[in-house]
Design an enzyme around this catalytic site. Structure first.
Site, mmCIF file in Angstrom:
data_model
loop_
_atom_site.group_PDB
_atom_site.id
_atom_site.type_symbol
_atom_site.label_atom_id
_atom_site.label_comp_id
_atom_site.label_asym_id
_atom_site.label_seq_id
_atom_site.Cartn_x
_atom_site.Cartn_y
_atom_site.Cartn_z
ATOM 1 N N ASP A 12 0.929 -1.277 0.085
ATOM 2 C CA ASP A 12 -0.017 -0.133 -0.120
ATOM 3 C C ASP A 12 0.928 1.237 -0.028
ATOM 4 O OD1 ASP A 12 -2.594 1.431 0.148
ATOM 5 O OD2 ASP A 12 -1.822 2.065 2.177
ATOM 6 N N TYR A 44 -0.646 8.818 -2.497
ATOM 7 C CA TYR A 44 -0.333 8.440 -4.040
ATOM 8 C C TYR A 44 -1.383 8.896 -4.694
ATOM 9 C CZ TYR A 44 3.383 4.562 -3.898
ATOM 10 O OH TYR A 44 4.371 3.863 -3.589
ATOM 11 N N CYS A 75 -4.254 -1.665 -1.909
ATOM 12 C CA CYS A 75 -4.769 -0.026 -2.203
ATOM 13 C C CYS A 75 -5.418 0.041 -3.421
ATOM 14 C CB CYS A 75 -3.179 0.420 -2.517
ATOM 15 S SG CYS A 75 -3.451 2.261 -2.947
ATOM 16 N N CYS A 178 -10.940 3.365 -0.493
ATOM 17 C CA CYS A 178 -9.575 3.685 -0.331
ATOM 18 C C CYS A 178 -9.517 2.854 0.983
ATOM 19 C CB CYS A 178 -9.358 5.307 -0.231
ATOM 20 S SG CYS A 178 -7.754 5.515 0.674
HETATM 21 N N1 DGL Z 1 -4.788 3.307 0.423
HETATM 22 C C1 DGL Z 1 -4.728 3.799 -0.834
HETATM 23 C C2 DGL Z 1 -6.184 3.557 -1.571
HETATM 24 O O1 DGL Z 1 -6.696 2.418 -1.166
HETATM 25 C C3 DGL Z 1 -4.337 5.206 -1.468
HETATM 26 C C4 DGL Z 1 -4.209 6.139 -0.608
HETATM 27 C C5 DGL Z 1 -3.187 7.191 -1.031
HETATM 28 O O2 DGL Z 1 -2.279 7.217 -0.947
HETATM 29 O O3 DGL Z 1 -3.710 8.314 -1.548
HETATM 30 O O4 DGL Z 1 -6.703 3.901 -2.394
#
Ligand code: DGL
Length: 278
Positions: A12, A44, A75, A178
Site C-alpha cells: 500500500d 499516492y 490499495c 480507499c
Molecule cells: N490506500 C490507498 C487506496 O486504497 C491510497 C491512498 C493514497 O495514498 O492516496 O486508494
C-alpha cells in the site's frame, strides 16, 4: 531471508492496507506475510497514473526479493492503475482491491462513493460505476486530503475534523474506496448516519481461496519467478526502496511471523500502529 520463505506480500502507499492484512491474517493464520508501506511517498492518490506506476514498479522490485507465493495490492489507487501490468510481469497470483460498489448499490437509494482522485479517474472505476449506476444513484467524490490526513495522524485519529474533509451530502450508504478510509469507518458511518462498505472481507476471502487452490496444486501460475527478465523492476529502483526501508518483525498471537517494511522515517510510528492492530 530464509525465515520469510513462501510469504504473501501486501503493498500500500502507507498504512492503508494494514486492516486488510489483519483480516487476511485472521483467515490464514498459518501464512507468513510481508507488508510494504511506502509512507515516505504517500499519499499516492493525488499523483498521476504514470507516477503511481513508477512507484509501484519500485515497490514490487523490492518485494520480489522475497520468495513470494502471492501478493495483495492493498490499495484501490494502485489496483486501479497498476494491477494489469503487475500481473503481466509476475507469475504468482496478484489480488487487488476495488471499491465495494456492488453490495452498496444493490440496496438502492443514494450511494456516496469515496475514493482518491487517481482511482476516480481510472477506467476501472468508471466501468464499475457504469455497471452499477442502474441499481442506485451513485455519487462519486474524491476528498482531496483525507487519505493524507489519516496517514499523518494515524497515531491520534481524533485530531481529524471530518466535517472539513468530507462532502456534505444525504446518502443511504457510503463506499470506502480507499483502504486508508477504513481506519475511520465508524466515524464516517456516524457522520452520514448510514452504513459504510469496504472491500476487506471480499478480498480476504479471495486470498484464502487463491492460496487454498494453490496449495492443492490447482492454481496455474503459482511459480516464484518473474515472468520476464526483470527490466524496470530490477536494480536501482529496488535499491532506492531498500536504502530507506525500515524493517520490523511482528509475532502474531499464534506465534507466526509478519515482516513489516515501511519506507521512510515514519516507520517507528507505524510499527506501533501495526502492533496495536494485531
Ligand atoms: N490506500 C490507498 C487506496 O486504497 C491510497 C491512498 C493514497 O495514498 O492516496 O486508494
Amino acid at each position: 531471508m530464509d525465515d520469510d520463505r513462501d510469504c504473501i506480500a501486501f503493498f500500500d502507499s502507507g498504512i492503508g492496507g494494514l486492516t486488510l492484512l489483519r483480516e487476511c491474517a485472521a483467515n490464514l493464520p498459518d501464512e507468513k506475510f510481508v507488508y510494504l508501506g511506502d509512507n515516505a511517498r504517500a499519499p499516492y492518490g493525488n499523483k498521476s497514473a504514470e507516477e503511481i506506476k513508477t512507484l509501484t514498479a519500485q515497490a514490487f522490485a523490492y518485494l520480489a526479493r522475497f520468495p513470494l507465493k502471492a501478493a495483495v495490492v492493498a490499495c484501490n489507487t494502485v489496483t486501479a492503475d497498476c494491477i494489469g501490468f503487475l500481473r503481466e510481469r509476475f507469475s504468482f497470483p496478484i489480488l487487488g482491491v476495488e471499491p465495494a460498489v456492488k453490495p452498496a448499490a444493490k440496496r438502492g437509494g443514494t450511494v456516496l462513493v469515496l475514493s482518491t482522485a487517481a482511482t476516480a479517474s481510472s477506467a476501472r472505476f468508471q466501468a464499475l460505476l457504469d455497471r452499477w449506476s442502474g441499481a442506485a444513484r451513485l455519487i462519486p467524490y474524491s476528498p482531496t486530503s483525507l487519505a493524507g490526513e489519516i496517514e499523518k495522524n494515524i497515531s491520534d485519529l481524533s485530531r481529524l475534523d471530518l466535517s472539513v474533509l468530507l462532502p456534505k451530502v444525504q446518502c443511504d450508504a457510503v463506499v470506502l474506496g480507499c483502504t486508508h478510509y477504513i481506519f475511520v469507518k465508524k466515524r464516517i458511518e456516524d457522520f452520514y448516519g448510514c452504513r459504510a462498505y469496504d472491500g476487506n472481507a471480499g478480498t480476504a476471502a479471495r486470498l484464502a481461496a487463491t492460496v487454498g487452490a494453490a496449495s492443492a496444486g490447482r492454481a496455474k501460475n503459482f511459480a516464484r519467478k518473474e515472468k520476464i527478465s526483470k527490466g524496470n523492476f530490477a536494480g536501482k529502483s529496488a535499491d532506492l526502496i531498500s536504502k530507506n526501508t525500515n524493517k520490523c518483525s511482528i509475532l502474531r498471537k499464534n506465534g507466526k511471523k509478519t515482516v513489516v517494511l515501511f519506507v521512510g522515517e515514519s516507520a517507528e510510528k507505524n510499527k506501533s500502529v501495526f502492533e496495536s492492530l494485531f
